[in-house]
Design an enzyme around this catalytic site. Structure first.
Site, short mmCIF file in Angstrom:
data_model
loop_
_atom_site.label_atom_id
_atom_site.label_comp_id
_atom_site.label_asym_id
_atom_site.label_seq_id
_atom_site.Cartn_x
_atom_site.Cartn_y
_atom_site.Cartn_z
N LYS A 112 31.99 42.69 58.41
CA LYS A 112 30.93 43.71 58.46
C LYS A 112 29.66 43.21 59.12
O LYS A 112 28.94 44.00 59.74
CB LYS A 112 30.65 44.24 57.06
N LYS A 197 43.42 48.35 57.68
CA LYS A 197 43.38 49.09 56.41
C LYS A 197 42.85 50.50 56.59
O LYS A 197 41.97 50.73 57.41
CB LYS A 197 42.45 48.31 55.47
N LYS A 200 37.59 54.11 53.91
CA LYS A 200 36.81 55.36 53.90
C LYS A 200 35.53 55.27 54.71
O LYS A 200 34.99 56.28 55.11
CB LYS A 200 36.53 55.81 52.47
#
Ligand code: AQP
Length: 331
Positions: A112, A197, A200
């Site tokens: 991230k 993955k 969301k």
């Protein structure tokens, strides 16, 4: 009695990955067999660029979906992390227990922070330190088990390490927790990119099934799922990740082992069709309950207030004990 804690971040609309990897077990098993707490971990949604109104909206939506998925406030404690100050109080002590090096080794931090830099954003310090907050979420309740998808096991390992280290340095204070992942669908992959993955917070796309997707949207996404260049339906994550992902989703929906399911198919089309229908059927009752809950917003507010009061009561003795153990004066 066993204590279970787990949470979901309001960083996007909940996906099939959240449901199969975590939430379904919370509702079907965990809340019935343990003292269980389930939390919308809203502080964790502030570690990347965020829109305050969206976080508020998604926090309520996530909590509503937890109830729609079957969490029963009579059986378990459902609450919002920022409503219980003990999480942030304990987090600082765990930052004083963790090392800079172990935080920087976290895969999610590496991924991230690279994403933020690529987007030209600065990297928030909380992105580095949030695993200490996650450890606090878990340790504050004397948690034995943390039911999570595979992607969260590294963070739960860190919580274990911090618990052990704290106990060794300052005397026994924390229960040492362990992660539990489902045997099937522990990592549901993006239907368009089966090597990453289904997440969301990823950009909305044809590869992500949201829990509130209409049946036709689900069908379309599954029918368009990327499979492989071969023809055989085999369950092999390395060689055929797209097909293996569909088999895992179907296996999780129907309770059958993916390897066994593979034997019953000789075309990708038939596998996709059955997978799509199984997902539509699985989501139908949840979507119906969600519609009913949305019609009564006062109910959710009452549940979350009651949940926070109970969680506070449960967390305070352990967090107070940690403050004393580490050397802070009682007020
Ligand atoms: N694809 C998945 N397959 C299986 N389990 C999953 N979980 C998440 N994605 C999958 C599990 O769901 C729980 C809540 O997830 P989360 O809110 O911590 O993270 P997320 O849905 O993965 O959301 P983000 O914002 O996209 O997170 P990042 O990018 O940080 O992973 C957890 O138990 C998780 O394991």
């Amino acid at each position: 009695m066993t204590t279970i804690f787990s949470g979901v971040k309001p960083t996007g609309h909940l996906t099939l990955g959240n449901y199969l990897g975590a939430v379904r077990r919370w509702a079907e098993e965990d809340q019935h067999r343990a003292d269980a707490l389930f939390c919308v971990v809203d502080l964790h949604a502030l570690t990347m660029q965020h829109d305050p109104a969206r976080v508020r909206r998604l926090s309520r939506q996530a909590a509503t979906l937890l109830l729609a998925a079957g969490l029963d406030p009579e059986q378990c404690t459902v609450f919002v992390q920022s409503h219980v100050d003990e999480h942030a109080r304990l987090s600082y002590l765990l930052e004083c227990t963790a090392t800079d090096g172990e935080m920087r080794r976290m895969i999610q931090y590496k991924e991230k922070s690279a994403q933020a830099k690529e987007a030209g954003d600065s990297v928030r310090l909380s992105l580095l330190t949030y695993p200490a907050l996650m450890a606090a979420d878990i340790l504050a309740y004397g948690t034995d088990e943390v039911p999570v998808g595979e992607d969260q096991t590294q963070h739960v390992e860190l919580a274990r390490d911090l618990a052990v280290r704290f106990n060794q340095r300052y005397g026994h204070t924390f229960v040492v927790p362990k992660a539990t992942a489902p045997t099937v669908a522990a990592r549901v992959m993006d239907l368009q990119d089966p090597t990453s993955k289904m997440g969301k917070s990823h950009a909305e796309g044809a590869g992500i099934i949201y829990l509130l997707d209409e049946p036709d949207a689900v069908r379309k996404k599954v029918m368009r799922a990327v499979t492989d260049s071969g023809r055989d339906v085999v369950y092999d994550r390395a060689a055929s990740p797209g097909v293996a992902n569909l088999l895992e989703v179907l296996g999780s929906c129907t309770g059958q082992p993916p390897g066994k399911l593979a034997e019953g198919y000789d075309s990708y089309g038939a596998l996709k069709k059955d997978t799509a229908e199984a997902v539509v059927e699985l989501l139908h009752p949840l979507q119906e309950r969600h519609a009913a809950l949305v019609a009564d917003p006062g109910y959710l507010t009452t549940v979350l207030r009651g949940g926070a009061a109970r969680a506070r009561e449960m967390a305070r003795p352990t967090v107070d004990a940690a403050y004393r153990a580490i050397g802070l004066l009682e007020p």
